[in-house]
Enzyme design. Structure first.
Site, PDB file in Angstrom:
ATOM      1  N   ASP A  67       6.039   3.271   1.455  1.00 47.52           N
ATOM      2  CA  ASP A  67       6.271   4.316   0.446  1.00 47.52           C
ATOM      3  C   ASP A  67       5.005   4.552  -0.384  1.00 47.52           C
ATOM      4  O   ASP A  67       4.964   5.451  -1.224  1.00 47.52           O
ATOM      5  CB  ASP A  67       7.489   4.004  -0.436  1.00 47.52           C
ATOM      6  CG  ASP A  67       7.349   2.706  -1.214  1.00 47.52           C
ATOM      7  OD1 ASP A  67       6.368   1.955  -0.979  1.00 47.52           O
ATOM      8  OD2 ASP A  67       8.226   2.428  -2.063  1.00 47.52           O
ATOM      9  N   SER A  68       3.952   3.778  -0.090  1.00 45.05           N
ATOM     10  CA  SER A  68       2.634   4.084  -0.660  1.00 45.05           C
ATOM     11  C   SER A  68       2.179   5.476  -0.239  1.00 45.05           C
ATOM     12  O   SER A  68       1.234   6.024  -0.815  1.00 45.05           O
ATOM     13  CB  SER A  68       1.603   3.046  -0.202  1.00 45.05           C
ATOM     14  OG  SER A  68       1.647   2.879   1.203  1.00 45.05           O
ATOM     15  N   ASP A 106       9.711   1.897   5.004  1.00 43.48           N
ATOM     16  CA  ASP A 106      10.086   1.484   3.648  1.00 43.48           C
ATOM     17  C   ASP A 106      11.310   2.246   3.169  1.00 43.48           C
ATOM     18  O   ASP A 106      11.406   3.466   3.372  1.00 43.48           O
ATOM     19  CB  ASP A 106       8.937   1.807   2.672  1.00 43.48           C
ATOM     20  CG  ASP A 106       8.228   0.558   2.182  1.00 43.48           C
ATOM     21  OD1 ASP A 106       8.807  -0.541   2.275  1.00 43.48           O
ATOM     22  OD2 ASP A 106       7.082   0.703   1.712  1.00 43.48           O
ATOM     23  N   LYS A 136      12.070  -1.915   5.379  1.00 40.96           N
ATOM     24  CA  LYS A 136      11.582  -2.881   4.377  1.00 40.96           C
ATOM     25  C   LYS A 136      12.154  -2.482   3.032  1.00 40.96           C
ATOM     26  O   LYS A 136      12.269  -1.282   2.733  1.00 40.96           O
ATOM     27  CB  LYS A 136      10.048  -2.884   4.319  1.00 40.96           C
ATOM     28  CG  LYS A 136       9.503  -3.788   3.210  1.00 40.96           C
ATOM     29  CD  LYS A 136       8.012  -4.076   3.355  1.00 40.96           C
ATOM     30  CE  LYS A 136       7.113  -3.011   2.788  1.00 40.96           C
ATOM     31  NZ  LYS A 136       7.302  -2.735   1.357  1.00 40.96           N
ATOM     32  N   GLU A 138      12.259  -3.833  -1.323  1.00 43.75           N
ATOM     33  CA  GLU A 138      11.628  -4.689  -2.338  1.00 43.75           C
ATOM     34  C   GLU A 138      12.695  -5.485  -3.098  1.00 43.75           C
ATOM     35  O   GLU A 138      13.803  -4.993  -3.309  1.00 43.75           O
ATOM     36  CB  GLU A 138      10.825  -3.833  -3.319  1.00 43.75           C
ATOM     37  CG  GLU A 138       9.646  -3.144  -2.663  1.00 43.75           C
ATOM     38  CD  GLU A 138       8.778  -2.349  -3.632  1.00 43.75           C
ATOM     39  OE1 GLU A 138       8.972  -2.458  -4.865  1.00 43.75           O
ATOM     40  OE2 GLU A 138       7.904  -1.621  -3.149  1.00 43.75           O
ATOM     41  N   GLU A 205       3.128  -9.731  -1.964  1.00 37.95           N
ATOM     42  CA  GLU A 205       2.062  -8.861  -2.501  1.00 37.95           C
ATOM     43  C   GLU A 205       1.595  -9.332  -3.878  1.00 37.95           C
ATOM     44  O   GLU A 205       2.413  -9.666  -4.747  1.00 37.95           O
ATOM     45  CB  GLU A 205       2.576  -7.408  -2.613  1.00 37.95           C
ATOM     46  CG  GLU A 205       1.530  -6.477  -3.247  1.00 37.95           C
ATOM     47  CD  GLU A 205       1.824  -4.998  -3.121  1.00 37.95           C
ATOM     48  OE1 GLU A 205       2.850  -4.623  -2.518  1.00 37.95           O
ATOM     49  OE2 GLU A 205       1.007  -4.212  -3.642  1.00 37.95           O
TER      50      GLU A 205
HETATM   51  O1  KIV Z   1       4.153   0.848   0.614  1.00 39.25           O
HETATM   52  C1  KIV Z   1       3.335   0.091   1.162  1.00 39.25           C
HETATM   53  O2  KIV Z   1       2.337   0.533   1.738  1.00 39.25           O
HETATM   54  C2  KIV Z   1       3.583  -1.339   1.087  1.00 39.25           C
HETATM   55  C3  KIV Z   1       2.469  -2.246   1.494  1.00 39.25           C
HETATM   56  C4  KIV Z   1       1.375  -2.191   0.521  1.00 39.25           C
HETATM   57  C5  KIV Z   1       2.945  -3.613   1.754  1.00 39.25           C
HETATM   58  O3  KIV Z   1       4.623  -1.749   0.698  1.00 39.25           O
END
Ligand code: KIV
Length: 290
Positions: A67-68, A106, A136, A138, A205
């Site tokens: 989600d970055s 994510d 994924k 959090e 992280e």
């Molecule tokens: O969103 C993302 O790119 C991440 C990584 C930095 C692990 O969660």
């Protein structure tokens, strides 16, 4: 590793279309850690587009549609505004562009936290829309029940502990975690809770190194570090950070190249040639046939 794929033309009902390369699976990733040891560290990079996935695929074990992308692709101030539809669209592109790596998507903020049923619906939507193998999310102990619920219903989950960017408003910033005893204990117990709940891997992280090592030793599944430790079972970076797309990066990023300068130089050369009518030249223009 070569980026030239072998086309496997044998098909079956389980594998109805020819595949250029056999894709890794979640159980194979999980099985890379044996009795607490990962002989060959796992390689993960973020990918958001099909072409990026094509270029990274042969070098990675996992591609993370992070989600970055909120900041990297959309110029948003954080990951908070990222939607399920954004993740689905970019996830589908990355799956189309890859044949080897396990693709993990994510779950964006707001799509899973309020209940395990909401989490299942969001995760199922992502897997259906993208063809990715896993999601994924959090959070640690608070998410353990959700991880167990998804995993037992056919959705593999990668956990994410330590600095969790979706919680930026609670954490108050993106600084490293685990400096106090209480924080350190919480990071390790979060990782253990996710492991017990069936997470197949856990991103650690932005934590001080001894805590990343403690967490890695405390869990049976592989840990994947970012700003953590070389002693994690694998590493991940945001690809654009690693390539040098941004001038400023967090301390834990190694810039392997300076793509931003290359783009700047190339765009300047193009602009100059357009303005001086040097482009398009003879090779780039069509002439009538004689
Ligand atoms: O969103 C993302 O790119 C991440 C990584 C930095 C692990 O969660």
């Amino acid at each position: 590793m070569s980026t030239t794929f072998q086309l496997d033309t044998s098909t079956s009902r389980a594998n109805p279309t020819p595949v250029p390369m056999k894709r890794l699976t979640v159980p194979r990733i999980r099985a890379r850690k044996v009795d607490g040891i990962t002989a060959e560290p796992l390689v993960m990079l973020t990918a958001y587009t099909a072409r990026q996935a094509q270029l990274l695929d042969a070098h990675c074990d996992l591609l993370l549609v992070g989600d970055s992308l909120g900041q990297v692709i959309y110029g948003l101030p954080s990951t908070i505004p990222v939607t399920l539809e954004m993740m689905a669209n970019h996830g589908a592109a990355v799956v189309r562009g890859s044949y080897h790596s396990v693709v993990v998507v994510d779950m964006p903020f707001g799509s899973y936290e309020s209940s395990k049923e909401l989490a299942f619906d969001s995760a199922a939507y992502l897997l259906k829309q993208t063809g990715a193998a896993a999601v994924k999310l959090e959070g640690g102990e608070a998410m353990a029940e959700t991880v167990e619920f998804l995993n037992s219903r056919g959705i593999p989950v990668m956990g994410h502990v330590g600095l969790t960017p979706q919680a930026v408003n609670v954490l108050g910033g993106y600084m490293a975690r685990g400096r106090s005893d209480a924080e350190a204990d919480k990071i390790v117990s979060d990782a253990v809770a996710l492991d017990k709940a069936g997470a197949f891997a856990i991103v650690i992280e932005g934590v001080v190194e001894p805590i990343a090592i403690d967490a890695t030793q405390a869990v049976s599944c592989p840990t994947i570090g970012i700003g953590a430790s070389a002693r994690c079972d694998g590493q991940v970076l945001v690809t654009e950070d690693m390539l040098g797309m941004f001038e400023r990066v967090p301390r834990f990023v190694k810039r392997y190249d300076d793509i931003a300068s290359m783009i700047d130089k190339t765009a300047a050369a193009y602009a100059h040639e357009v303005r001086t009518r040097a482009f398009p030249g003879e090779d780039q223009t069509y002439q009538p046939k004689d």
